[in-house]
Scaffold this motif. Structure first.
Motif, PDB file in Angstrom:
ATOM      1  N   PRO A 151      48.463 -58.846-113.340  1.00 26.26           N
ATOM      2  CA  PRO A 151      47.339 -58.155-113.987  1.00 26.26           C
ATOM      3  C   PRO A 151      48.024 -57.538-114.988  1.00 26.26           C
ATOM      4  O   PRO A 151      49.135 -57.345-115.177  1.00 26.26           O
ATOM      5  CB  PRO A 151      47.117 -57.193-112.910  1.00 26.26           C
ATOM      6  CG  PRO A 151      48.267 -57.019-111.908  1.00 26.26           C
ATOM      7  CD  PRO A 151      48.884 -58.381-111.933  1.00 26.26           C
ATOM      8  N   TYR A 195      50.574 -54.717-104.293  1.00 20.51           N
ATOM      9  CA  TYR A 195      50.638 -56.157-104.626  1.00 20.51           C
ATOM     10  C   TYR A 195      51.901 -56.821-104.817  1.00 20.51           C
ATOM     11  O   TYR A 195      52.175 -58.000-104.407  1.00 20.51           O
ATOM     12  CB  TYR A 195      49.768 -56.419-105.855  1.00 20.51           C
ATOM     13  CG  TYR A 195      49.369 -57.812-106.193  1.00 20.51           C
ATOM     14  CD1 TYR A 195      48.660 -58.583-105.639  1.00 20.51           C
ATOM     15  CD2 TYR A 195      49.838 -58.027-107.705  1.00 20.51           C
ATOM     16  CE1 TYR A 195      48.487 -59.895-106.131  1.00 20.51           C
ATOM     17  CE2 TYR A 195      49.523 -59.550-108.311  1.00 20.51           C
ATOM     18  CZ  TYR A 195      48.730 -60.071-107.458  1.00 20.51           C
ATOM     19  OH  TYR A 195      48.569 -61.453-107.855  1.00 20.51           O
ATOM     20  N   LYS A 210      37.733 -51.000-106.331  1.00 19.55           N
ATOM     21  CA  LYS A 210      36.653 -51.780-107.220  1.00 19.55           C
ATOM     22  C   LYS A 210      35.519 -51.034-107.111  1.00 19.55           C
ATOM     23  O   LYS A 210      34.698 -50.867-108.441  1.00 19.55           O
ATOM     24  CB  LYS A 210      36.467 -53.218-106.571  1.00 19.55           C
ATOM     25  CG  LYS A 210      37.244 -54.172-107.004  1.00 19.55           C
ATOM     26  CD  LYS A 210      37.268 -55.708-106.094  1.00 19.55           C
ATOM     27  CE  LYS A 210      35.763 -56.227-106.168  1.00 19.55           C
ATOM     28  NZ  LYS A 210      36.040 -57.276-105.490  1.00 19.55           N
ATOM     29  N   ALA A 244      42.054 -52.793-102.411  1.00 19.71           N
ATOM     30  CA  ALA A 244      41.402 -53.238-103.709  1.00 19.71           C
ATOM     31  C   ALA A 244      39.926 -52.985-103.553  1.00 19.71           C
ATOM     32  O   ALA A 244      39.299 -52.723-104.782  1.00 19.71           O
ATOM     33  CB  ALA A 244      41.751 -54.662-103.633  1.00 19.71           C
ATOM     34  N   LEU A 280      48.089 -49.477-106.305  1.00 22.54           N
ATOM     35  CA  LEU A 280      47.451 -50.765-105.772  1.00 22.54           C
ATOM     36  C   LEU A 280      48.619 -51.858-106.241  1.00 22.54           C
ATOM     37  O   LEU A 280      48.681 -52.788-105.559  1.00 22.54           O
ATOM     38  CB  LEU A 280      46.185 -50.947-106.250  1.00 22.54           C
ATOM     39  CG  LEU A 280      45.529 -52.447-105.821  1.00 22.54           C
ATOM     40  CD1 LEU A 280      45.311 -52.329-104.251  1.00 22.54           C
ATOM     41  CD2 LEU A 280      44.246 -52.540-106.498  1.00 22.54           C
ATOM     42  N   TYR A 281      48.799 -51.974-107.740  1.00 16.67           N
ATOM     43  CA  TYR A 281      49.762 -52.716-108.159  1.00 16.67           C
ATOM     44  C   TYR A 281      50.984 -52.861-107.436  1.00 16.67           C
ATOM     45  O   TYR A 281      51.873 -53.917-107.072  1.00 16.67           O
ATOM     46  CB  TYR A 281      49.941 -52.508-109.630  1.00 16.67           C
ATOM     47  CG  TYR A 281      50.841 -53.262-110.417  1.00 16.67           C
ATOM     48  CD1 TYR A 281      50.604 -54.865-110.369  1.00 16.67           C
ATOM     49  CD2 TYR A 281      51.911 -53.075-110.898  1.00 16.67           C
ATOM     50  CE1 TYR A 281      51.501 -55.637-111.038  1.00 16.67           C
ATOM     51  CE2 TYR A 281      52.902 -54.064-111.419  1.00 16.67           C
ATOM     52  CZ  TYR A 281      52.609 -55.212-111.382  1.00 16.67           C
ATOM     53  OH  TYR A 281      53.664 -56.082-112.100  1.00 16.67           O
ATOM     54  N   ASP A 328      40.890 -58.141-113.016  1.00 18.45           N
ATOM     55  CA  ASP A 328      42.200 -58.165-112.733  1.00 18.45           C
ATOM     56  C   ASP A 328      42.227 -57.902-110.857  1.00 18.45           C
ATOM     57  O   ASP A 328      42.983 -58.716-110.251  1.00 18.45           O
ATOM     58  CB  ASP A 328      42.848 -57.194-113.078  1.00 18.45           C
ATOM     59  CG  ASP A 328      43.872 -57.428-114.383  1.00 18.45           C
ATOM     60  OD1 ASP A 328      43.929 -58.897-114.494  1.00 18.45           O
ATOM     61  OD2 ASP A 328      44.236 -56.807-115.279  1.00 18.45           O
ATOM     62  N   ILE A 329      41.544 -57.088-110.368  1.00 21.08           N
ATOM     63  CA  ILE A 329      41.687 -56.754-108.816  1.00 21.08           C
ATOM     64  C   ILE A 329      41.159 -57.829-108.147  1.00 21.08           C
ATOM     65  O   ILE A 329      41.583 -58.374-107.287  1.00 21.08           O
ATOM     66  CB  ILE A 329      41.019 -55.493-108.556  1.00 21.08           C
ATOM     67  CG1 ILE A 329      41.886 -54.191-109.174  1.00 21.08           C
ATOM     68  CG2 ILE A 329      41.116 -55.290-106.967  1.00 21.08           C
ATOM     69  CD1 ILE A 329      41.174 -52.906-109.198  1.00 21.08           C
ATOM     70  N   GLU A 330      40.126 -58.386-108.676  1.00 16.20           N
ATOM     71  CA  GLU A 330      39.586 -59.881-107.959  1.00 16.20           C
ATOM     72  C   GLU A 330      40.445 -60.905-107.986  1.00 16.20           C
ATOM     73  O   GLU A 330      40.428 -61.451-106.938  1.00 16.20           O
ATOM     74  CB  GLU A 330      38.208 -59.809-108.785  1.00 16.20           C
ATOM     75  CG  GLU A 330      37.237 -59.116-108.429  1.00 16.20           C
ATOM     76  CD  GLU A 330      35.619 -59.519-109.038  1.00 16.20           C
ATOM     77  OE1 GLU A 330      35.742 -60.251-110.092  1.00 16.20           O
ATOM     78  OE2 GLU A 330      34.653 -59.650-108.248  1.00 16.20           O
ATOM     79  N   LEU A 360      45.271 -46.894-109.310  1.00 15.78           N
ATOM     80  CA  LEU A 360      45.376 -48.389-109.798  1.00 15.78           C
ATOM     81  C   LEU A 360      46.741 -48.767-109.566  1.00 15.78           C
ATOM     82  O   LEU A 360      47.044 -49.962-109.337  1.00 15.78           O
ATOM     83  CB  LEU A 360      44.742 -48.441-111.187  1.00 15.78           C
ATOM     84  CG  LEU A 360      43.000 -48.628-110.942  1.00 15.78           C
ATOM     85  CD1 LEU A 360      42.693 -48.374-112.701  1.00 15.78           C
ATOM     86  CD2 LEU A 360      42.840 -49.888-110.500  1.00 15.78           C
ATOM     87  N   TYR A 409      38.762 -54.528-113.202  1.00 17.65           N
ATOM     88  CA  TYR A 409      37.983 -55.185-111.909  1.00 17.65           C
ATOM     89  C   TYR A 409      38.166 -56.454-111.806  1.00 17.65           C
ATOM     90  O   TYR A 409      38.333 -57.043-110.687  1.00 17.65           O
ATOM     91  CB  TYR A 409      36.301 -54.810-112.227  1.00 17.65           C
ATOM     92  CG  TYR A 409      35.416 -54.995-111.143  1.00 17.65           C
ATOM     93  CD1 TYR A 409      35.086 -54.036-110.175  1.00 17.65           C
ATOM     94  CD2 TYR A 409      34.992 -56.113-110.738  1.00 17.65           C
ATOM     95  CE1 TYR A 409      34.399 -54.077-109.147  1.00 17.65           C
ATOM     96  CE2 TYR A 409      34.249 -56.605-109.791  1.00 17.65           C
ATOM     97  CZ  TYR A 409      33.956 -55.552-108.897  1.00 17.65           C
ATOM     98  OH  TYR A 409      33.246 -55.809-107.937  1.00 17.65           O
TER      99      TYR A 409
END
Length: 98
Positions: A64, A91, A23, A19, A87-88, A52-54, A84, A50
């Protein structure tokens, strides 16, 4: 049950590490947009991604919005878009572990 805890911690740390990398890439893409050299999305989209990732890092309950935007509007060959989406997926696996 005890055996799963270190594995869970490793997955969480890996997610956070990925993440943070993304970013930074989003910040670079925003800067590129401002210089007229960007490839992906809009500044508004990138800023929202950005955020959403935070929120994903802070909470496992956040849903997200960026995966849908990327799959619906971005080029399929976008390296940033693919990262991205990966990464999802990380998650989602973390969320499933709860």
């Amino acid at each position: 049950m005890v055996y799963n805890e270190p594995r869970r911690l490793n997955k969480t740390l890996n997610f956070i590490k990925e993440a943070e990398k993304l970013k930074i890439k989003l910040e670079c893409e925003i800067k590129a947009h401002k210089l007229g050299q960007a490839k992906d999305g809009t500044i508004s989209q990138l800023e929202n991604f950005y955020k959403d990732i935070e929120l994903m890092v802070e909470s496992n309950n956040h849903i997200p919005s960026y995966p849908r935007v990327i799959t619906d509007t971005w080029d399929f060959n976008s390296e940033l878009g693919l990262q991205l989406l990966e990464l999802y997926e990380l998650y989602k696996k973390l969320k499933e572990g709860n």
